[in-house]
Design an enzyme around this catalytic site. Structure first.
Site, PDB file in Angstrom:
ATOM      1  CB  CYS A 115       6.456   1.714  -5.641  1.00  0.00           C
ATOM      2  SG  CYS A 115       8.083   2.131  -4.546  1.00  0.00           S
ATOM      3  CG  HIS A 166       8.188  -3.650  -2.614  1.00  0.00           C
ATOM      4  ND1 HIS A 166       7.357  -3.181  -3.024  1.00  0.00           N
ATOM      5  CD2 HIS A 166       8.262  -2.428  -1.742  1.00  0.00           C
ATOM      6  CE1 HIS A 166       7.132  -1.971  -3.648  1.00  0.00           C
ATOM      7  NE2 HIS A 166       7.991  -2.143  -3.186  1.00  0.00           N
ATOM      8  CD  GLU A 167       9.505  -1.664   1.484  1.00  0.00           C
ATOM      9  OE1 GLU A 167       8.885  -2.416   1.066  1.00  0.00           O
ATOM     10  OE2 GLU A 167      10.552  -1.097   0.957  1.00  0.00           O
ATOM     11  CG  HIS A 224      12.806   0.153  -2.625  1.00  0.00           C
ATOM     12  ND1 HIS A 224      12.646   0.769  -3.789  1.00  0.00           N
ATOM     13  CD2 HIS A 224      11.472  -0.176  -2.705  1.00  0.00           C
ATOM     14  CE1 HIS A 224      11.231   1.243  -4.194  1.00  0.00           C
ATOM     15  NE2 HIS A 224      10.901   0.353  -3.032  1.00  0.00           N
TER      16      HIS A 224
HETATM   17  O1  LIG Z   1       9.344   0.933  -0.447  1.00  0.00           O
HETATM   18  C1  LIG Z   1       7.617   0.436   0.064  1.00  0.00           C
HETATM   19  N1  LIG Z   1       7.221   0.798  -0.527  1.00  0.00           N
HETATM   20  O2  LIG Z   1       7.208   1.966  -2.055  1.00  0.00           O
HETATM   21  C2  LIG Z   1       5.737   1.422   0.029  1.00  0.00           C
HETATM   22  C3  LIG Z   1       4.740  -0.510  -0.630  1.00  0.00           C
HETATM   23  C4  LIG Z   1       5.277  -1.587   0.207  1.00  0.00           C
HETATM   24  C5  LIG Z   1       4.681  -2.733  -0.660  1.00  0.00           C
HETATM   25  C6  LIG Z   1       3.906  -2.303  -1.382  1.00  0.00           C
HETATM   26  C7  LIG Z   1       2.705  -3.650  -1.669  1.00  0.00           C
HETATM   27  C8  LIG Z   1       3.187  -4.734  -1.568  1.00  0.00           C
HETATM   28  C9  LIG Z   1       4.932  -4.803  -1.138  1.00  0.00           C
HETATM   29  C10 LIG Z   1       5.224  -3.957  -0.594  1.00  0.00           C
HETATM   30 NI    NI Z   2       8.909   0.659  -2.822  1.00  0.00          NI
END
Ligand SMILES: OCN(O)CCCc1ccccc1
Ligand code: NI
EC number: 3.5.1.88
Length: 184
Positions: A111, A154-155, A158
Site C-alpha cells: 500500500c 483494496h480501494e 480505504h
Molecule cells: O490504495 C492503493 N495503494 O495503496 C496502491 C496499492 C494498490 C494495491 C496493491 C496490491 C493489491 C491491491 C491493490
Molecule cells: Ni492502499
C-alpha cells in the site's frame, strides 16, 4: 500532481476514518481530486516518469490517501501487453454482492500508505459486484474477478478505514483455505 510526500502514511487517523459520501453535482474540488488521483496512477505506471518523480507505482489510489476523507478512488489495472483491464474513478462505491470463494494475491499486497512490507495472504472475495457513480454521476454496476476485484476491494477498504494487513491472519499468514484461490 501528487508526489510521494503528498501520500498520507499509516498512523494518520484519516486512514482509519470512514470517508464521507460524495455529493453530486461534483464540486470543482472533487473534479480536480478525481483527475489528480487518476493522474498519479498513470504517471506512476510509466517507467520513465515514475523514476523522474520518484513515485511508487500504484494500481489504485483512494482519496483518504491524499488526506481527503471522501468516498472516491481511482483504479488503473493494467492487463497483458499494454492493455488496460480496468480504468475508472469509483465514486461512492459499494460491494453489493460477492462470491463465497476467497482469493488472495500469491505475492501478498502493499500500500502506498504503508511503508513497511507486511507479508501474508490478504484474503478477499474472488468475485464482486460493485455499484458506484462515475464522474458524470451515472450509477454503474460492474462485476469483477481476480486481480481487478482484489484492487477494487483494496480501494473500497480505504474508504472504510481498513488497511490491507487487517485481512492477514496473524497466526497463519500464509494459510489459505483449500477452496480459496491464489492469484499470480
Ligand atoms: O490504495 C492503493 N495503494 O495503496 C496502491 C496499492 C494498490 C494495491 C496493491 C496490491 C493489491 C491491491 C491493490
Ligand atoms: Ni492502499
Amino acid at each position: 500532481m501528487y508526489l510521494m510526500k503528498d501520500i498520507t502514511r499509516d498512523g494518520d487517523p484519516v486512514l482509519r476514518a470512514r470517508a464521507k459520501k460524495v455529493q453530486f453535482p461534483l464540486s470543482e474540488a472533487d473534479k480536480q481530486l478525481a483527475h489528480d488521483l487518476m493522474e498519479y496512477l498513470v504517471v506512476s505506471q510509466d517507467e520513465e516518469e515514475n523514476k523522474k518523480y520518484h513515485l511508487r507505482p500504484g494500481v489504485g489510489l483512494a482519496a483518504p490517501q491524499v488526506g481527503v476523507s471522501e468516498c472516491m478512488a481511482a483504479v488503473l489495472v493494467p492487463g497483458p501487453d499494454d492493455s488496460i483491464l480496468l480504468k475508472e474513478v469509483l465514486i461512492n462505491p459499494v460491494v453489493i454482492s460477492n462470491s463465497v470463494q476467497d482469493a488472495a494475491l500469491s505475492e501478498g499486497e502493499g500500500c502506498l500508505s504503508v511503508d513497511q512490507d507486511v507479508e501474508g495472504y490478504v484474503v478477499r472475495h474472488d468475485r464482486i459486484t460493485v455499484r458506484y457513480q462515475n464522474l458524470a454521476g451515472e450509477t454503474k454496476k460492474i462485476r469483477l474477478k481476480n486481480y481487478p476485484a482484489i484492487v477494487c476491494q483494496h480501494e473500497i477498504d480505504h474508504l472504510n478505514g481498513i488497511l490491507f494487513y487487517d485481512h492477514i491472519n496473524k497466526k497463519t499468514p500464509f494459510k489459505m483455505d483449500p477452496e480459496g484461490i491464489l492469484i499470480d
